[in-house]
Design an enzyme around this catalytic site. Structure first.
Site, PDB file in Angstrom:
ATOM      1  N   ASP A 187       0.826  -1.201   0.000  1.00  0.00           N
ATOM      2  CA  ASP A 187       0.000   0.000   0.000  1.00  0.00           C
ATOM      3  C   ASP A 187       0.868   1.263   0.000  1.00  0.00           C
ATOM      4  O   ASP A 187       2.000   1.257   0.496  1.00  0.00           O
ATOM      5  CB  ASP A 187      -0.895  -0.002   1.248  1.00  0.00           C
TER       6      ASP A 187
ATOM      7  N   ASN B  62     -10.027  -2.861  -7.392  1.00  0.00           N
ATOM      8  CA  ASN B  62      -9.164  -1.920  -8.110  1.00  0.00           C
ATOM      9  C   ASN B  62      -9.601  -1.680  -9.553  1.00  0.00           C
ATOM     10  O   ASN B  62      -9.151  -0.721 -10.192  1.00  0.00           O
ATOM     11  CB  ASN B  62      -7.713  -2.410  -8.104  1.00  0.00           C
TER      12      ASN B  62
END
Length: 255
Positions: free
Chosen positions: A31, A79
């Site tokens: 991340d 995503n």
């Protein structure tokens, strides 16, 4: 070498020397690529590319530390909702990553087996082809294993596995009495074999596991390390700190 680099190397050596337990399987939620790029006034592609560089470093760290399995959470099913421009950038990055892995001498020297987990039906033919070529090129490697999660969602994986088992029960190939946790595991991840997750690492100080490998991690009560650096900034010493979390948990369990 700067004084800071020397001090960090000494600290890393000390940390490594204190570790009594090394996890077999580490799952990493990479991340912070976009935040890293934004903080420097760059586009998202810049952050993703530097993040890919960090992922390559892990190939060396696996050998140094003896971590046999690493699973990267590269792209979730959620995503796909990201802006089109970013998805195009990531598609090219995945193409480049698998192409490099197919020719990287470390992959062959260290006998690294490379596989993808996720919903392959969501990938285009171009990317799927290079992924499968890489898997074929490394299929006989059995010393270390790198699993790359693309188009992956943990709940989707469990639902797909349940449907597969139900279909097998209906056609008589699996009796209900044989449905066990081991059977469920065997039918997950497109038949790719991996041990339970021992440690989840999430970078960029976001404290959630984002539906990542719930069957393999939560079912094994994996240790979790949420660390501050974004993925492009993640260093060897940060990996050692994460391993310390696992080591401390194992030491407590064995006390």
């Amino acid at each position: 070498m700067s004084i800071r680099s020397v001090a960090e190397a000494v600290y890393a050596k000390r940390l490594r020397g204190k570790l009594s337990h090394i996890p077999s399987h580490v799952a990493i939620i990479q991340d912070g690529n976009r935040r890293f790029a934004k903080s420097r006034g760059m586009d998202t592609g810049y952050g993703h590319r530097l993040g890919a560089d960090t992922s390559e470093k892990v190939l060396d760290w696996m050998g140094e530390l003896g971590i046999r399995h690493v699973t990267f959470f590269a792209f979730s099913t959620e995503n796909f909702r990201r802006p089109e421009e970013e998805k195009v950038e990531l598609h090219q990055l995945f193409m480049d990553t698998f192409s490099k892995l197919m020719t990287d001498e470390r992959v062959y020297r260290n006998e690294i087996n490379v596989t993808m987990i996720g919903d392959r039906s969501l990938l285009d033919d171009e990317l799927l082809q290079i992924i499968e070529e890489t898997e074929v090129a490394t299929k006989d490697h059995s010393r270390f294993f790198v699993h790359i999660a693309i188009a992956y969602g943990g709940r989707n994986e469990i639902v797909a596995t349940a449907k597969k088992i139900v279909a097998a029960v209906r056609d008589g190939s699996i009796p209900v009495s044989q449905i066990t946790p081991e059977l469920v595991t065997k039918n997950m991840y497109q038949g790719i074999s991996m041990p339970p997750v021992d440690l989840i690492i999430r970078t960029a100080n976001d404290r959630r596991t984002s539906n990542f490998l719930p069957w393999m991690a939560n079912g094994n009560e994996a240790a979790v390390c949420f660390c501050t650096p974004t993925w492009p900034e993640f260093r060897y010493v940060d990996m050692l700190r994460a391993l310390r979390v696992y080591d401390e948990r194992m030491s407590e369990l064995s006390a």
